[in-house]
Design a protein around this motif. Structure first.
Motif, PDB file in Angstrom:
ATOM      1  N   VAL A 173       0.837  -1.237  -0.176  1.00 54.48           N
ATOM      2  CA  VAL A 173       0.144   0.088   0.086  1.00 54.48           C
ATOM      3  C   VAL A 173       1.051   1.409  -0.016  1.00 54.48           C
ATOM      4  CG1 VAL A 173      -1.768   1.320   1.399  1.00 54.48           C
ATOM      5  CG2 VAL A 173      -1.788  -1.192   1.190  1.00 54.48           C
ATOM      6  N   VAL A 174       0.730   2.089  -1.208  1.00 55.06           N
ATOM      7  CA  VAL A 174       1.551   3.229  -1.157  1.00 55.06           C
ATOM      8  C   VAL A 174       0.821   4.412  -0.451  1.00 55.06           C
ATOM      9  CG1 VAL A 174       2.800   4.607  -2.855  1.00 55.06           C
ATOM     10  CG2 VAL A 174       2.569   2.341  -3.290  1.00 55.06           C
ATOM     11  N   SER A 175       1.283   5.170   0.497  1.00 56.35           N
ATOM     12  CA  SER A 175       0.667   6.250   1.136  1.00 56.35           C
ATOM     13  C   SER A 175       1.621   7.652   1.127  1.00 56.35           C
ATOM     14  CB  SER A 175       0.404   6.074   2.440  1.00 56.35           C
ATOM     15  OG  SER A 175       1.309   5.557   3.069  1.00 56.35           O
ATOM     16  N   GLY A 176       1.072   8.685   1.512  1.00 57.05           N
ATOM     17  CA  GLY A 176       1.753   9.875   1.340  1.00 57.05           C
ATOM     18  C   GLY A 176       0.753  11.023   1.047  1.00 57.05           C
ATOM     19  N   LYS A 204     -12.497   9.974  -5.082  1.00 55.50           N
ATOM     20  CA  LYS A 204     -10.955   9.520  -5.948  1.00 55.50           C
ATOM     21  C   LYS A 204     -11.099   8.133  -6.320  1.00 55.50           C
ATOM     22  CE  LYS A 204      -9.576  13.709  -4.143  1.00 55.50           C
ATOM     23  NZ  LYS A 204      -8.740  14.589  -5.048  1.00 55.50           N
ATOM     24  N   GLU A 205      -9.987   7.749  -6.834  1.00 54.57           N
ATOM     25  CA  GLU A 205      -9.813   6.337  -7.400  1.00 54.57           C
ATOM     26  C   GLU A 205      -8.516   5.711  -6.841  1.00 54.57           C
ATOM     27  OE1 GLU A 205      -9.372   7.911 -11.367  1.00 54.57           O
ATOM     28  OE2 GLU A 205     -11.609   7.385 -12.034  1.00 54.57           O
ATOM     29  N   LEU A 206      -8.528   4.534  -6.865  1.00 50.59           N
ATOM     30  CA  LEU A 206      -7.372   3.704  -6.345  1.00 50.59           C
ATOM     31  C   LEU A 206      -6.508   3.122  -7.821  1.00 50.59           C
ATOM     32  CD1 LEU A 206      -8.661   1.016  -4.152  1.00 50.59           C
ATOM     33  CD2 LEU A 206      -7.297   2.953  -3.362  1.00 50.59           C
ATOM     34  N   HIS A 207      -5.237   3.282  -7.782  1.00 51.18           N
ATOM     35  CA  HIS A 207      -4.517   2.850  -8.767  1.00 51.18           C
ATOM     36  C   HIS A 207      -3.852   1.541  -8.460  1.00 51.18           C
ATOM     37  CE1 HIS A 207      -4.638   7.463  -9.266  1.00 51.18           C
ATOM     38  NE2 HIS A 207      -4.752   6.882 -10.734  1.00 51.18           N
ATOM     39  N   VAL A 208      -4.275   0.516  -9.204  1.00 50.19           N
ATOM     40  CA  VAL A 208      -3.595  -0.766  -8.724  1.00 50.19           C
ATOM     41  C   VAL A 208      -2.972  -1.403  -9.929  1.00 50.19           C
ATOM     42  CG1 VAL A 208      -4.386  -3.126  -8.053  1.00 50.19           C
ATOM     43  CG2 VAL A 208      -6.110  -1.329  -7.601  1.00 50.19           C
ATOM     44  N   VAL A 219       2.239  -9.969  -7.058  1.00 52.99           N
ATOM     45  CA  VAL A 219       2.260  -9.003  -5.898  1.00 52.99           C
ATOM     46  C   VAL A 219       1.260  -7.797  -6.416  1.00 52.99           C
ATOM     47  CG1 VAL A 219       3.706  -7.632  -4.559  1.00 52.99           C
ATOM     48  CG2 VAL A 219       4.554  -9.631  -5.229  1.00 52.99           C
ATOM     49  N   GLN A 220       0.663  -7.361  -5.450  1.00 52.66           N
ATOM     50  CA  GLN A 220      -0.340  -6.088  -5.887  1.00 52.66           C
ATOM     51  C   GLN A 220       0.350  -4.845  -5.270  1.00 52.66           C
ATOM     52  OE1 GLN A 220      -5.091  -6.721  -5.808  1.00 52.66           O
ATOM     53  NE2 GLN A 220      -4.073  -6.671  -3.657  1.00 52.66           N
ATOM     54  N   VAL A 221       0.116  -3.858  -5.908  1.00 53.06           N
ATOM     55  CA  VAL A 221       0.567  -2.528  -5.441  1.00 53.06           C
ATOM     56  C   VAL A 221      -0.439  -1.586  -5.687  1.00 53.06           C
ATOM     57  CG1 VAL A 221       2.439  -0.500  -5.593  1.00 53.06           C
ATOM     58  CG2 VAL A 221       2.869  -3.116  -6.372  1.00 53.06           C
ATOM     59  N   ILE A 222      -1.134  -1.019  -4.616  1.00 48.42           N
ATOM     60  CA  ILE A 222      -2.046   0.196  -4.597  1.00 48.42           C
ATOM     61  C   ILE A 222      -1.667   1.582  -4.087  1.00 48.42           C
ATOM     62  CG2 ILE A 222      -4.431   0.410  -3.498  1.00 48.42           C
ATOM     63  CD1 ILE A 222      -4.557  -2.501  -3.035  1.00 48.42           C
ATOM     64  N   LYS A 247      -6.283  -2.018   6.387  1.00 50.02           N
ATOM     65  CA  LYS A 247      -5.492  -2.724   7.253  1.00 50.02           C
ATOM     66  C   LYS A 247      -5.417  -4.290   6.806  1.00 50.02           C
ATOM     67  CE  LYS A 247      -8.764  -3.032  10.959  1.00 50.02           C
ATOM     68  NZ  LYS A 247      -9.386  -2.821  11.880  1.00 50.02           N
ATOM     69  N   TYR A 248      -6.474  -4.601   6.466  1.00 52.56           N
ATOM     70  CA  TYR A 248      -6.398  -5.916   6.188  1.00 52.56           C
ATOM     71  C   TYR A 248      -5.681  -6.281   4.701  1.00 52.56           C
ATOM     72  CZ  TYR A 248     -10.366  -6.153   9.061  1.00 52.56           C
ATOM     73  OH  TYR A 248     -11.280  -6.053  10.405  1.00 52.56           O
ATOM     74  N   LEU A 249      -5.342  -5.408   4.025  1.00 51.38           N
ATOM     75  CA  LEU A 249      -4.657  -5.662   2.708  1.00 51.38           C
ATOM     76  C   LEU A 249      -3.056  -5.366   2.823  1.00 51.38           C
ATOM     77  CD1 LEU A 249      -6.781  -3.797   0.138  1.00 51.38           C
ATOM     78  CD2 LEU A 249      -6.721  -6.200   0.426  1.00 51.38           C
ATOM     79  N   ALA A 250      -2.773  -4.452   3.533  1.00 52.34           N
ATOM     80  CA  ALA A 250      -1.365  -4.039   3.612  1.00 52.34           C
ATOM     81  C   ALA A 250      -0.382  -4.892   4.171  1.00 52.34           C
ATOM     82  CB  ALA A 250      -1.240  -2.610   4.325  1.00 52.34           C
ATOM     83  N   ARG A 251       0.478  -5.557   3.458  1.00 50.96           N
ATOM     84  CA  ARG A 251       1.739  -6.457   3.922  1.00 50.96           C
ATOM     85  C   ARG A 251       2.945  -5.466   4.154  1.00 50.96           C
ATOM     86  NH1 ARG A 251       0.458 -12.003   3.306  1.00 50.96           N
ATOM     87  NH2 ARG A 251       2.435 -12.276   4.640  1.00 50.96           N
ATOM     88  N   VAL A 252       2.902  -4.295   3.441  1.00 54.48           N
ATOM     89  CA  VAL A 252       4.025  -3.331   3.664  1.00 54.48           C
ATOM     90  C   VAL A 252       3.425  -2.102   3.023  1.00 54.48           C
ATOM     91  CG1 VAL A 252       6.203  -2.797   2.604  1.00 54.48           C
ATOM     92  CG2 VAL A 252       5.952  -5.188   3.102  1.00 54.48           C
ATOM     93  N   ILE A 253       3.752  -0.955   4.033  1.00 58.83           N
ATOM     94  CA  ILE A 253       3.403   0.265   3.442  1.00 58.83           C
ATOM     95  C   ILE A 253       4.536   1.088   3.132  1.00 58.83           C
ATOM     96  CG2 ILE A 253       2.475   2.386   4.454  1.00 58.83           C
ATOM     97  CD1 ILE A 253       0.961   0.766   6.314  1.00 58.83           C
ATOM     98  N   VAL A 254       4.397   1.793   1.885  1.00 58.37           N
ATOM     99  CA  VAL A 254       5.643   2.253   1.255  1.00 58.37           C
ATOM    100  C   VAL A 254       4.931   3.888   1.741  1.00 58.37           C
ATOM    101  CG1 VAL A 254       6.653   3.225  -0.724  1.00 58.37           C
ATOM    102  CG2 VAL A 254       6.554   0.760  -0.457  1.00 58.37           C
TER     103      VAL A 254
END
Length: 350
Positions: A173-176, A204-208, A219-222, A247-254
């Motif tokens: 999951v990409v945040s910022g 808004k939209e998600l970019h997957v 591997v999925q990047v959101i 929180k159920y999706l994120a295995r790593v947060i960038v």
């Protein structure tokens, strides 16, 4: 058993009016077969029995398709279950499915009463009366189901708009803050053009995006524009729940930081958001200091110092998402430290 909503094909949910029109079409499309040597009343009796049988079969199938075709909330992955429960009233949903499902019993009762009336009829008028009574009871049944069918039809429309995300994949999951380079990072590390999906509760939209590890591990990047780009304290209840469903999706947060302030957000604002995300998500966090192609070394140094104040053990990378410089190093780190260990654990448990 955990299911993924997008694997389930949401059925077409007809309105009560659509079902009634279909019943009339089914009923009167059936005509007596010619030629026949049967007496008129026997011929009419056989025709009407055939008609009510076909109507019963049509409605039974329609009710069953809706009741069993809509997803069972308790069997869904928590990510989708929470999203759906934010969109609809759970109690009304379960009630509606149960009522439509149980309508087959009422339909069976109407059918049996009508068959008895037709078989015991002694005149053509008796059969005609049984037909009218049958159609009147069917219409009443369908009108009684109108609120539930309308609710389920509206629900099906909402489910069709859920983002096409597989919660069973390893997910980054990409945040910022806005404009710090989140979407560019997703494009840099994903194969092909990331898909864009609407996310409930926001405009808004998600970019997957996706990439593959060891040839067959997807591997999925959101990217989460409009979701994880301002303090959680400023969110309303529904927005906050939608965010926390991640929180159920994120295995790593960038988490991406723009040290140049070109994004329009100060470093303090960005670091405060990083602190909130770390406080609300249990997944390991990586920080990317972006725009190193234009950032001054002093700006990068200040960003590094502020991140270290939150947690000096956070892995930090210097990248430029405009030209993808350093982005591959981030993915390699995630593969080596999180994905491969996960795969080894899965293999050892078999």
């Amino acid at each position: 058993m955990i299911l993924v909503i997008n694997v389930i094909k949401v059925p077409h949910v007809p309105t009560s009016e659509e079902l009634w029109n279909a019943v009339i079409g089914v009923y009167f499309s059936l005509q007596a077969r010619n030629p026949s040597v049967e007496p008129g009343i026997d011929r009419l009796r056989r025709l009407e029995l055939r008609r009510v049988r076909e109507v019963r079969r049509y409605l039974s199938d329609a009710f069953r398709d809706v009741a069993l075709g809509m997803p069972f909330l308790d069997s869904l992955h928590p990510f989708y279950r929470e999203l759906i429960e934010l969109m609809i009233d759970r109690t009304m949903y379960k009630h509606s499915l149960a009522k439509v499902g149980h309508a087959t019993k009422a339909l069976s009762s109407i059918y049996k009463d009508t068959v008895l009336s037709i078989k015991s009829a002694t005149t053509s008028n008796d059969i005609t009366r049984a037909r009218r009574n049958f159609l009147a009871r069917i219409r009443n049944l369908l009108m009684d189901l109108k609120p539930e069918l309308d609710f389920l039809k509206n629900t099906a429309t909402k489910l069709d708009k859920l983002p096409n995300i597989d919660p069973n994949l390893f997910t980054i999951v990409v945040s910022g803050m806005p404009n710090v380079g989140k979407s560019s990072f997703v494009r840099c590390v994903s194969s092909g053009k990331p898909k864009v999906a609407e996310y409930p509760f926001t405009t808004k939209e998600l970019h997957v995006g996706h990439f593959t590890v060891l040839n067959d591990v997807k591997v999925q990047v959101i990217d989460t524009p409009g979701l994880l780009d301002r303090p959680l304290s400023e969110r309303n209840r529904i927005e906050l729940q939608a965010i926390l469903a991640l929180k159920y999706l994120a295995r790593v947060i960038v988490f991406i930081v723009d040290p140049t302030n070109h994004s329009g957000y100060s470093l303090i604002e960005q670091v405060n958001l990083l602190r909130e995300i770390k406080d609300n998500f249990n997944a390991p966090t990586l920080v990317l200091i972006n725009k190193i192609d234009i950032a001054m070394e002093s700006e990068v140094g200040t960003a590094l110092s502020n991140v270290a104040l939150i947690d000096n053990s956070i892995p930090v990378f210097r990248v430029s998402t405009i030209n993808c410089n350093g982005c591959r190093d981030v993915i390699n780190y995630i593969i080596d430290n999180y994905i491969i260990p996960m795969l080894k654990e899965v293999l050892s448990s078999r």
